[in-house]
Scaffold this active site. Structure first.
Site, short mmCIF file in Angstrom:
data_model
loop_
_atom_site.label_atom_id
_atom_site.label_comp_id
_atom_site.label_asym_id
_atom_site.label_seq_id
_atom_site.Cartn_x
_atom_site.Cartn_y
_atom_site.Cartn_z
N ASN A 9 38.01 40.63 52.90
CA ASN A 9 37.29 41.83 53.31
C ASN A 9 35.89 41.39 53.73
OD1 ASN A 9 35.97 44.26 53.54
ND2 ASN A 9 36.12 44.81 51.36
N HIS A 94 38.29 51.82 49.29
CA HIS A 94 37.44 50.81 48.64
C HIS A 94 36.34 51.53 47.86
CE1 HIS A 94 34.67 47.48 48.07
NE2 HIS A 94 35.68 46.66 48.36
N GLU A 96 33.34 50.96 47.57
CA GLU A 96 32.09 51.16 48.33
C GLU A 96 32.18 52.41 49.20
OE1 GLU A 96 31.87 47.22 49.98
OE2 GLU A 96 31.43 46.43 47.99
N GLU A 164 40.70 46.86 41.78
CA GLU A 164 39.35 46.34 41.94
C GLU A 164 38.41 47.05 40.97
OE1 GLU A 164 38.80 44.23 45.90
OE2 GLU A 164 38.07 46.26 46.13
N SER A 210 34.98 39.54 42.58
CA SER A 210 34.37 38.23 42.30
C SER A 210 35.40 37.10 42.19
CB SER A 210 33.49 38.32 41.05
OG SER A 210 32.43 39.23 41.26
C1 PEP Z 1 35.72 43.59 47.59
O1 PEP Z 1 34.74 44.07 48.11
O2 PEP Z 1 36.84 44.04 47.84
C2 PEP Z 1 35.53 42.48 46.68
C3 PEP Z 1 36.49 42.17 45.88
O3 PEP Z 1 34.31 41.86 46.73
P1 PEP Z 1 33.88 40.50 45.95
O4 PEP Z 1 35.02 39.52 46.09
O5 PEP Z 1 32.65 40.04 46.65
O6 PEP Z 1 33.64 40.87 44.53
#
Ligand code: PEP
Length: 257
Positions: A9, A94, A96, A164, A210
């Site tokens: 992503n 997501h 966000e 997530e 992460s």
């Molecule tokens: C994401 O935004 O879907 C995500 C998992 O970000 P990160 O890997 O940076 O935590």
């Protein structure tokens, strides 16, 4: 047997040249892959150039969002049919988008149905906040998000679910393998109860939050986790390819033959 899926992503990052370069590096660095799906999800404007770069490779192209209606007065939006001309998968819900743009479970549901109808594969994101986890509400929140997002969906086959945890996204505080497995099993059982166990067994469930090459194996060795949705680490080809290699190794998939 479910395939391994690693999706990058790219969020609101990169420019025309750097998006092309990153896609080229991933393409060049990917060996023969069998039983492994690799998807890149750039920002809308980078979809056409990335599509050109990955043409003829096994890489799947994805988007990060969509609107649920075609041919409507919805300034700034991208409708399902126009998007389906370009991509195979689309990230929906997501955290966000839920947090920054107020997307409700009802909106997420409209988007999931629209994506399926247009022939795209949704990567549906669900996850609890730290506060919700600390209150002991993780499974209540996840069940509510699943119920909302999958309402009036005939079958979850073809839908990818990404667990997530909000507290793990972009924080360098990944969940542990057992924490993610506990939730992945919960999601699979929830699908089994709502539809049937056979269909639950076929649904691809990802962990996101992460993920790095260093911790990927911890997730990929869990029986109900079929890969990862990767944010930050997907912006560097070496770390993204490292994640794919680690996941392939952990799942016993051929890599580099
Ligand atoms: C994401 O935004 O879907 C995500 C998992 O970000 P990160 O890997 O940076 O935590």
């Amino acid at each position: 047997m479910r395939p391994l899926l690693i999706a990058g992503n790219w969020k609101c990052h990169l420019r025309h040249a750097s998006a092309r370069r990153l896609a080229e590096e991933v393409r060049q660095g990917l060996p023969q892959i069998d039983g492994i799906l690799v998807a890149l999800c750039p920002a809308f404007v980078h979809i056409p150039p990335v599509k050109e770069v990955i043409k003829g490779s096994p890489i799947i192209l994805g988007a990060q969002d969509l609107h649920w209606q075609d041919d409507v007065a919805a300034t700034g939006e991208v409708g399902p049919s126009m998007l389906a001309e370009w991509v195979e998968v689309v990230i929906i819900g997501h955290s966000e988008r839920r947090r920054l743009f107020g997307e409700s479970d009802e909106v997420v549901n409209r988007k999931v149905k629209a994506a399926l109808q247009a022939g795209m594969r949704p990567i549906l994101c669900i996850g609890e906040t730290l506060e919700e986890r600390q209150r002991g509400d993780t499974f209540i929140v996840l069940a509510r998000q699943l119920e909302g997002a999958l309402a009036q969906v005939d079958s979850p086959e073809g839908i990818v679910i990404a667990y997530e945890p909000v507290w793990a996204i972009g924080t360098h505080m990944a969940a542990t393998g057992p924490q993610a497995q506990e939730v992945a099993l919960f999601i699979r059982s929830w699908i089994g109860k709502k539809w049937d166990p056979q269909c639950a067994d076929s649904v691809i469930i990802l962990y996101g939050g992460s993920v790095t090459p260093q911790n990927m194996a911890e997730f990929a060795t869990q029986p109900d986790i079929d890969g990862a949705l990767v944010g930050g680490a997907s912006l560097d080809s070496r770390s993204f390819l490292g994640i794919i290699a680690e996941a392939a190794r952990a799942k016993g998939k051929p890599w580099g033959s």
